[in-house]
Structure formats: C-alpha cells, structure tokens
Design an enzyme around this catalytic site. Structure first.
Site, mmCIF file in Angstrom:
data_model
loop_
_atom_site.group_PDB
_atom_site.id
_atom_site.type_symbol
_atom_site.label_atom_id
_atom_site.label_comp_id
_atom_site.label_asym_id
_atom_site.label_seq_id
_atom_site.Cartn_x
_atom_site.Cartn_y
_atom_site.Cartn_z
ATOM 1 C CG PHE A 103 -1.866 1.201 1.213
ATOM 2 C CD1 PHE A 103 -3.021 1.171 0.435
ATOM 3 C CD2 PHE A 103 -1.595 2.345 1.949
ATOM 4 C CE1 PHE A 103 -3.891 2.270 0.402
ATOM 5 C CE2 PHE A 103 -2.449 3.441 1.917
ATOM 6 C CZ PHE A 103 -3.594 3.397 1.146
ATOM 7 C CG ASP A 163 5.635 3.698 1.677
ATOM 8 O OD1 ASP A 163 5.707 4.255 2.783
ATOM 9 O OD2 ASP A 163 4.577 3.631 1.012
ATOM 10 C CE LYS A 203 0.311 5.876 8.007
ATOM 11 N NZ LYS A 203 -1.107 6.210 8.053
HETATM 12 C C1 LIG Z 1 3.000 2.576 3.848
HETATM 13 C C2 LIG Z 1 2.098 3.706 3.460
HETATM 14 N N1 LIG Z 1 2.353 4.394 2.345
HETATM 15 C C3 LIG Z 1 1.590 5.425 1.967
HETATM 16 C C4 LIG Z 1 0.483 5.811 2.713
HETATM 17 C C5 LIG Z 1 -0.345 6.976 2.281
HETATM 18 O O1 LIG Z 1 -0.187 8.023 3.172
HETATM 19 P P1 LIG Z 1 -1.257 9.232 3.222
HETATM 20 O O2 LIG Z 1 -2.549 8.652 3.690
HETATM 21 O O3 LIG Z 1 -0.661 10.224 4.166
HETATM 22 O O4 LIG Z 1 -1.349 9.759 1.829
HETATM 23 C C6 LIG Z 1 0.175 5.110 3.870
HETATM 24 C C7 LIG Z 1 -1.011 5.458 4.646
HETATM 25 O O5 LIG Z 1 -1.517 4.720 5.444
HETATM 26 C C8 LIG Z 1 1.004 4.031 4.259
HETATM 27 O O6 LIG Z 1 0.760 3.335 5.368
#
Ligand SMILES: Cc1ncc(COP(=O)(O)O)c(C=O)c1O
Length: 417
Positions: free
Chosen positions: A141, A226, A255
C-alpha cells in the site's frame, strides 16, 4: 453538535469515503482520548501512526503556540528558518543527504516515483530508451493518488480506477525468485514498504531487501523504500531499513513527522537529487514553517524514545504471543517495535473484537479484514499494554463463545431439516 447530529450532517454533506466508528472524540492527553460523552479511551492506534508522542504533548504545544503567532505559511517561493534545519536532522538519522517536503504520505511517494523516472532519464545512455519499469510488491500500500495506486499491489484499491499509470510489475511478497526473474535493465526502481502496514504488518525478509539492494546497485536502478508507516521510530530504530543494514536511494516518510500536522518528505542522496532543477516538482503547502518547526521538536523528542519503543514493543509482542496460546482464533502474531498485529481466523471475529474493545474504552483498528493492528503512541507503558491485553482476552473469549453458539444453532437447524 452531538454524535447523532454529526452523523446525520456528514451523511448529507460529505462524500461517503469512510465507514467511521460511531464515536465523536473531543480531546486527548498522552495515551488517552475522551469522547463527547466524557468517556475515556486508551489509544492504541494514534491516528493510524500519526500521534506518536500521544495527544497534547507539552513540547509540541509549546512550539505550535509560539510558531503560530509568528508565521504559519509563506510558500516555497521564499526562505524560512526551519526547512534546512529539519532536512539536516533527517539526513543525520537516515544516512541520506537531501530532503523534499510535501504534505502527505501519498505525495511523498509520488515524488519518489517521479524522481526515479527523471533520474533514469538523466542517466540513460545516448540513443537508449531510459529505464522505465517499476517493480513493486503484491499486498503493498503506497497511497491513493494515481502513481501511488499504480504501485499498490491490491486489486481492491486499483481496479475501480483503472487504467492506472503504466509501467509497473508486481512480485509476490518476499519472493526472491520472482525478483530475480522480473528484474532487468529496463527497471528504473524497486519499490517496497520495509514493513507492509495496511497489508497486515508483514516485515520484509532480510534476504529479499538485501537482494533488491544488490540488483538495483548493480544495474544503476534505484531502491525506493516507503517508510510512511514504519519510519521515524515506529520499529525502535529511526527507520525500519536500519534493521537490515542497507540504505535506500529514496525514502518516503510522513505520518508522525509533524506530530499530527500534515507533513511528508522524501529523503535521497546527492547523486539522485542532482537530476532535479527548479520547476520540475513542487508544492504550495509542503514544508511550511509551522509544520517544520513542530517536526524539529518531534525529532528532538524521538531521540530519547527509541529504547523505550524497542523495550515496550518486545513486551507487547510477548503478551500477544502468550494470548495466542490461549486463543485458537489468533492465527498469527507479528510485527516489530510498536507496529504489531494479531491475525484472527475470520473477518467477523476481527470486526467484533474492534467494536467490543471500543465499547470497553480501547482504540485499535482492523486492516486487511482479519488483522488487528496496533500502532500505539511511543509513550505507551507496560501497564497500558496489560490493560489492553486483558480487554482483548475478554473480547476474544466472548467472540469465540458467540461463534460456537452460532455454529451449534446452524448444526441443530441442519439436523431438524
Ligand atoms: C505505507 C504507506 N504508504 C503510503 C500511505 C499513504 O499516506 P497518506 O494517507 O498520508 O497519503 C500510507 C497510509 O496509510 C502508508 O501506510
């Protein structure tokens, strides 16, 4: 506005994007939240990994108040005092050299993808097609914007919005054979979450991440990591990749970075950053003075918390493992630091347990249908963990009893037919 009135108003006024729990939170302090009826909750989710210092942290409040009275936003057309200082601190803890600031996780990841493409173009040999393909992982994700969706390996998020950005191939999680087979000179970047979060808390294997590093280094492709959920202390180190002894080319974070204010960033090397020039990428809001000043304070606080995160994370994991021995409905327990999961045997049980816990004053969440996800604030203590475990024990026992009753009723109905 009351909870009921808020629900009614939202139903009329908002896009129906969320299936919210029926609770209206009005304030928080430390590891606790209070709802509109004055009921207290222990927060084991911290706004999906955002409120890592807990709620209303005095040092964060101090910086917020002071900076809000001076300068909140100025745009990226001008200098302010905090971007370079924040970048310096992030470089020091990450082993990388440069930062680009934005507003969210998905935006940080988009930036990483764009940077990988532009880097490949800048480094393509005369007359040769630049490297273009991304290799990403199944069950991953990376966010909700188109590039992030294109590298997200879950059909439920992708399919409704197709066609997505082309040029992405997927590899089963931790499958080194597939990585070796799919990797070639056309790959511009390998994309991974060090610990898959939304997908159910799955840490990458040492072998897989090391192999990805080896292949990308050899071919001149980039390793994009990520760490939006796993980074900035969550696993007990500043970044989860530091458990693996590798350094990526680009890391995306967000986050907890500004302790609840929207702030994301990508971190990279001088070599990769060298392909960027003014006008190629940017943002209006990203990296404003208020968010950056708060982020500097967050990093300051994080320095003293890493040992505590590791210690309480290990304690929490042991407690979950002990619970697994007495509850057959827990199929697996996994995770690292304060990024932990209990994987249950059915979506209904998991949903029921989350609701039961909320009723009893504990905030957790369910991801990937069956997985109870725990992302508590870094300031959580063993006594809070003990209370959650006791509540979880009771909720699981109750849901097992209800499940057994349901099965008996179905059996009896079958016998009577
Ligand atoms: C691993 C990861 N990447 C990207 C995102 C996307 O982040 P945002 O919701 O701040 O756009 C999240 C959100 O939960 C995430 O956990």
């Amino acid at each position: 506005m009351s909870l009921a009135a808020t629900i009614r108003a939202e139903q009329e006024l908002l896009l129906p994007t969320y299936d919210r729990q029926k609770v209206l939170f009005t304030r928080g302090r430390g590891v606790y939240l209070w709802d509109s009826a004055g009921k207290r909750y222990l927060d084991f989710l911290s706004g999906i990994g955002v409120n890592a210092l807990g709620h209303a942290h005095p040092a964060i409040q101090r910086v917020l108040k002071s900076q809000a009275g001076k300068l909140i936003h100025i745009s990226n057309l001008f200098y302010h005092q905090f971007q370079a200082e924040l970048a310096k601190r992030l470089a020091r803890i990450s082993g990388l050299e440069r930062a680009f600031f934005c507003n969210s996780g998905t935006e940080a990841w988009e930036g990483a993808l764009k940077l990988a493409r532009i880097y490949a173009r800048a480094n393509s040999k005369n007359g040769q097609q630049p490297k273009q393909r991304f290799l990403a992982l199944e069950n991953s994700f990376h966010g909700r914007t188109f590039g992030s969706l294109a590298t997200t390996g879950q059909e439920k998020y992708r399919a409704p919005f197709s066609p997505l950005v082309p040029g992405v191939d997927f590899i089963p999680f931790n499958d080194i054979g597939a990585l070796n087979r799919k990797f070639d000179e056309g790959v511009c970047a390998v994309c991974v979450e060090t610990v898959q979060g939304e997908g159910g808390i799955y840490p990458l294997s040492q072998e897989f991440l090391r192999r990805a590093r080896e292949l990308t280094t050899k071919s001149g492709a980039l390793l994009l990591v990520d760490e939006i959920q796993s980074g900035l202390g969550r696993t007990g180190k500043y970044f989860a990749y530091q458990h693996y002894g590798i350094t990526p080319d680009i890391v995306a974070i967000a986050k907890p970075l500004a302790a609840g204010l929207p702030l994301g960033a990508l971190l990279t090397t001088n070599r990769v950053a060298g392909v960027m020039h003014p006008g190629l990428h940017g943002t209006t809001f990203g990296g404003g003075p208020l968010a950056c000043a708060v982020a500097i304070e967050f990093l300051q606080q994080l320095d003293g918390l890493r040992g505590h995160i590791s210690k309480t994370g290990k304690y929490f994991l042991r407690k979950l493992q002990a619970l697994q021995e007495t509850h057959s409905s827990i199929r697996a327990v996994r995770g690292i630091g304060l990024m932990l999961a209990a994987d249950l045997d059915s979506p209904d049980t998991a949903k029921g347990v989350v609701s039961k816990l909320l009723e009893n004053g504990f905030v957790i969440n369910r991801t990937h249908d069956t997985v109870l996800r725990f992302l508590p604030p870094y300031v959580i203590e063993a006594t809070h963990i003990d209370r959650l475990i006791a509540a979880l024990d009771a909720a699981l026992a109750e849901s097992t009893a209800a499940e057994t009753q349901k099965r008996t009723r179905i059996k009896l109905r079958g016998a009577n037919n």
